[in-house]
Write a protein that holds these residues in place. Structure first.
Motif, PDB file in Angstrom:
ATOM      1  N   ASN A 100       6.778 -11.042  -0.216  1.00 19.49           N
ATOM      2  CA  ASN A 100       6.998  -9.595  -0.252  1.00 19.49           C
ATOM      3  C   ASN A 100       8.320  -9.209  -0.894  1.00 19.49           C
ATOM      4  O   ASN A 100       8.718  -8.047  -0.858  1.00 19.49           O
ATOM      5  CB  ASN A 100       6.917  -9.010   1.158  1.00 19.49           C
ATOM      6  CG  ASN A 100       5.505  -9.052   1.711  1.00 19.49           C
ATOM      7  OD1 ASN A 100       4.540  -8.965   0.961  1.00 19.49           O
ATOM      8  ND2 ASN A 100       5.386  -9.197   3.017  1.00 19.49           N
ATOM      9  N   VAL A 118       0.907  -5.612  -5.831  1.00 18.73           N
ATOM     10  CA  VAL A 118       0.064  -4.572  -5.248  1.00 18.73           C
ATOM     11  C   VAL A 118      -0.927  -5.219  -4.285  1.00 18.73           C
ATOM     12  O   VAL A 118      -1.627  -6.169  -4.650  1.00 18.73           O
ATOM     13  CB  VAL A 118      -0.689  -3.796  -6.346  1.00 18.73           C
ATOM     14  CG1 VAL A 118      -1.729  -2.860  -5.741  1.00 18.73           C
ATOM     15  CG2 VAL A 118       0.295  -3.015  -7.204  1.00 18.73           C
ATOM     16  N   ASN A 159      -0.806   3.510  -6.398  1.00 16.60           N
ATOM     17  CA  ASN A 159      -0.282   2.250  -5.872  1.00 16.60           C
ATOM     18  C   ASN A 159       1.138   2.425  -5.341  1.00 16.60           C
ATOM     19  O   ASN A 159       1.499   1.909  -4.285  1.00 16.60           O
ATOM     20  CB  ASN A 159      -0.283   1.177  -6.961  1.00 16.60           C
ATOM     21  CG  ASN A 159      -1.681   0.684  -7.301  1.00 16.60           C
ATOM     22  OD1 ASN A 159      -2.622   0.833  -6.515  1.00 16.60           O
ATOM     23  ND2 ASN A 159      -1.843   0.105  -8.482  1.00 16.60           N
ATOM     24  N   ARG A 190       2.346   2.511  -1.344  1.00 15.16           N
ATOM     25  CA  ARG A 190       3.345   1.531  -0.900  1.00 15.16           C
ATOM     26  C   ARG A 190       4.543   2.213  -0.254  1.00 15.16           C
ATOM     27  O   ARG A 190       5.059   1.740   0.763  1.00 15.16           O
ATOM     28  CB  ARG A 190       3.806   0.681  -2.094  1.00 15.16           C
ATOM     29  CG  ARG A 190       4.806  -0.411  -1.690  1.00 15.16           C
ATOM     30  CD  ARG A 190       4.156  -1.426  -0.776  1.00 15.16           C
ATOM     31  NE  ARG A 190       5.112  -2.329  -0.167  1.00 15.16           N
ATOM     32  CZ  ARG A 190       5.638  -2.170   1.039  1.00 15.16           C
ATOM     33  NH1 ARG A 190       5.308  -1.115   1.783  1.00 15.16           N
ATOM     34  NH2 ARG A 190       6.483  -3.063   1.516  1.00 15.16           N
ATOM     35  N   VAL A 241       3.951  -3.284  -7.873  1.00 18.98           N
ATOM     36  CA  VAL A 241       4.244  -1.913  -7.458  1.00 18.98           C
ATOM     37  C   VAL A 241       5.352  -1.366  -8.351  1.00 18.98           C
ATOM     38  O   VAL A 241       6.406  -1.998  -8.492  1.00 18.98           O
ATOM     39  CB  VAL A 241       4.687  -1.865  -5.983  1.00 18.98           C
ATOM     40  CG1 VAL A 241       5.049  -0.436  -5.583  1.00 18.98           C
ATOM     41  CG2 VAL A 241       3.590  -2.410  -5.076  1.00 18.98           C
TER      42      VAL A 241
END
Length: 730
Positions: free
Chosen positions: A319, A325, A335, A339, A262
């Motif tokens: 995470n 992604v 993306n 998010r 991301v």
């Protein structure tokens, strides 16, 4: 229809094979890439034939048409075809060898993707490397192949095309006083498609800029880091120029900075931090490959990207930043915006929903890290009581258990599960006393899943009628609120834990759906943590709402639509994909609106298709709907920015978005009216979608929904310049 479908399929499979080289599905970029390859006609033709052959082989082998149309099996073949088209003259032997090379490349693509899929890793351009190395090494003994002189007399080839402007443009870009760093960047960009000139580079750069501002900026910044690192360590800067290996840094910057990760400060920093190791690897690999006189091509890019992505998958906290992604939308901006929205929308989301263990309206007398008993290993727990309008827990003087409003109230299973532990037979305390020897009092532990249990304690003596092993559903009565154990006054203790024992240490786990009451207004909470003194209540669904939003596969919805200029019929069908994700599908516009419905809440998750379709407006207007009805209730949510903001409007914002955002898209739903509280037949809802630029609304869409007779009667859309009315005929 079949012929049209085949044309669309082949068009997409071809153009996406080009765009996949840059991790994209942008068709404008694809067209520019195709044009660039045809600066040399035979090279462009070789690449195009390679794509067609690769996709045809994948089709013959029986692979999914969806992945073929996405270019998954074609882009490595394209690179091999372009590479071979550069080295050899087009003759019969060449085209036969091209077919063989494509067979090798497709088989390696399938095998490599299958192997790396076990580790959730991409295969990148590994099949290209295997394919082109195999052919180049083997073909040294193939006398029927003629070596090409392409690039040696490039200007002559351009003159032969008859386009003087093309020759002049080529000359300006390659022989003018363009700074060396810019010239090498453009040539490195062109080299990705085996076009070793600045003109190709600038066309590709334009395509990148159209496709993604984030990818474009990363291509430049990653290259600059490499360029200046070469200068810093005293390496031969000409190596970037004459060998065109600079594209490795460009591709890795895009891949790690914005596609697989991301886009964020962290992803940018890691994309830049990995450039020096790639410089070292490039120099080392280059020395080895020079011995066998063959190019290393994209090997450094593949090595660094795959190793880093694999390392990230070994983290204890997957995470952590940089964040991978989750759902690939083939756009760094999409993306990122998905998010950012999901970080707020699903910040505490858990697949296993745990709800409130009671009916009606209760208050949190002690929350997490409480002042009395919720400390240390047991800090993530709640105590609940019932308060009257005067904030009192009891009537009269409160001298008796029965004076307390919560005493003897039903206690519910907070989710589906199996009874794991039961402790009963403990007397309820008189007011003011505590049983410190049997601290938890009468208690029940329910197993909801792997390492997921809930516990209710201080229940009323003899109110638990269940035993270990009994199955329960969410909302089943498991006992009644009491005053047993360490409880000086009646209250309900509730906690979530990882182990099955009464008194296990607690775990931080959100409650799925509930309402918070404040100043006579209700606020909906989705996977959140009730705070101390909050007045909360469980959601009671409304049958009229649950029926209207009961979108089961096979259901069809038909609307008569009037937009002020014409009347037409629009039909949607409820379908589900191979992963059992449900969506509304409009065949007319080929649009899909994916959604989740947990019988309490309906919410949309992803839209694919045309932004002027009725389905798009329904997706935006009913983005998140609590399947209930309460006066003064509002539901708020944040959209991913790209759903409301046109690409032109957010053009500059895209450049800064990984670092800070000054635009936002907000959703608000309000429950307007219900015709009868006991036996309703009609409910009216209003919602709005607002696009804000530095807190100023620049775009607004208003919606009105009428639900009648357990179905959608109509919905209305109002924008700045038109009103659309859709009457549902089912």
């Amino acid at each position: 229809m079949i012929a049209r479908f085949n044309i669309v399929f082949w068009f997409e499979s071809i153009i996406h094979s080009y765009t996949q080289v840059f991790f994209s599905k942008n068709k404008i970029l694809g067209v520019l890439l195709i044009i660039t390859t045809f600066f040399d006609f035979s090279l462009g033709l070789s690449g195009l034939l390679a794509v067609i052959i690769s996709n045809l082989l994948a089709l013959i082998l029986g692979f999914d048409r969806k992945y073929i149309s996405e270019g998954s099996y074609g882009f490595n073949g394209l690179l091999v075809g372009l590479g071979l088209g550069l080295f050899y003259e087009p003759n019969t032997a060449f085209f036969v060898l091209l077919v063989v090379a494509m067979l090798i490349t497709v088989l390696v693509t399938i095998a490599t993707s299958g192997f790396l899929a076990k580790y959730a890793l991409p295969y990148l351009s590994i099949p290209f490397l295997v394919g082109i190395w195999s052919v180049l090494l083997a073909s040294r003994g193939f006398e029927s192949l003629g070596l090409s002189q392409k690039g040696v007399y490039m200007l002559n080839e351009l003159y032969a095309s008859g386009e003087v402007w093309l020759v002049n443009t080529y000359h300006w870009f390659n022989e003018s006083n363009i700074p060396l760093v810019v010239l090498i960047y453009l040539k490195s960009l062109g080299a990705i498609l085996f076009q070793f000139n600045a003109l190709s580079g600038i066309i590709i750069a334009i395509g990148l800029l159209i496709y993604s501002r984030i990818a474009f900026s990363l291509s430049i910044l990653s290259f600059l880091v490499a360029y200046y690192f070469y200068l810093f360590i005293g390496a031969d800067i000409d190596a970037l120029g004459y060998s065109y290996i600079g594209f490795n840094f460009i591709l890795s910057g895009i891949a790690l900075g914005s596609f697989f990760l991301v886009p964020s400060k962290s992803s940018y920093l890691w994309a830049f931090a990995l450039v020096p190791p790639m410089v070292v690897i490039t120099a080392a690999v280059g020395s080895i490959f020079s011995l066998i006189q063959i190019g290393m091509y994209s090997l450094p890019f593949n090595m660094v990207v795959l190793i880093f992505l694999y390392v990230l998958k070994l983290r204890i906290k997957p995470n952590s930043k940089p964040e991978e992604v989750a759902i690939q939308l083939y756009s760094p901006e999409k993306n990122l915006y998905e998010r950012l929205s999901n970080a707020k929308r699903y910040s505490n989301f858990k697949w296993q929903a745990i709800g409130l263990p009671f009916f009606g309206e209760w208050s949190v007398s002690q929350g997490h890290k409480g002042s009395y008993t919720h400390k240390e290993e047991w800090k993530e727990a709640w105590d609940f009581v019932i308060m009257d309008d005067d904030n009192k827990q009891f009537k009269n003087e409160g001298d008796f258990r029965e004076d307390y409003f919560c005493f003897n109230k039903p206690v519910l299973a907070s989710g589906d599960g199996v009874i794991e532990k039961v402790l009963t037979g403990i007397e309820d305390n008189t007011i003011g006393d505590s049983n410190l020897h049997q601290n938890w009092g009468n208690s029940v532990v329910i197993k909801h899943g792997y390492q997921l249990y809930s516990q209710v304690s201080h229940l009323k003596e003899d109110s638990i009628k269940l035993k270990k092993g009994d199955e329960v559903k969410k909302g089943d009565i498991i006992g009644r609120c009491g005053n047993s154990g360490r409880s000086p006054y009646p209250h309900l203790h509730f906690q979530v834990q990882q182990t099955p024992f009464i008194g296990s240490k607690t775990m931080e786990y959100p409650l799925s759906t509930y309402l918070v009451k404040k100043n006579d207004t209700l606020k909906f909470k989705f996977f959140d943590f009730p705070k101390k003194d909050a007045i909360i209540k469980s959601v009671e669904t409304q049958k009229l709402m649950t029926s209207a939003f009961h979108f089961v596969p096979g259901r069809t919805l038909t609307f008569k639509v009037n937009d002020g200029t014409e009347n037409k019929n629009v039909t949607w069908k409820v379908e589900n994909d191979m992963y059992n994700n449900r969506y509304l599908y409009c065949s007319e516009t080929n649009s899909k609106a994916f959604f989740v419905n947990d019988d309490t809440l309906h919410y949309f998750t992803l839209f694919e298709g045309k932004r002027d379709s009725l389905l798009y407006y329904f997706f935006i207007g009913a983005y998140k709907v609590l399947l209930s009805y309460y006066d003064n209730l509002s539901v708020k949510e944040q959209y991913p920015l790209h759903l409301l903001a046109p690409s032109g409007l957010r053009y500059l914002h895209d450049f800064t978005a990984p670092f800070f955002q000054y635009m936002s898209a907000q959703y608000r739903l309000e429950y307007i009216s219900i015709d009868d509280d006991l036996s309703p037949n009609k409910i009216e809802l209003h919602s709005s979608a607002n696009l804000k630029l530095i807190n100023k609304i620049t775009k607004q869409i208003d919606f009105k929904f009428i639900i009648k007779n357990s179905r959608f009667a109509s919905f209305e859309i109002k924008t700045n310049n038109k009103t659309i009315i859709a009457q549902c005929t089912e």
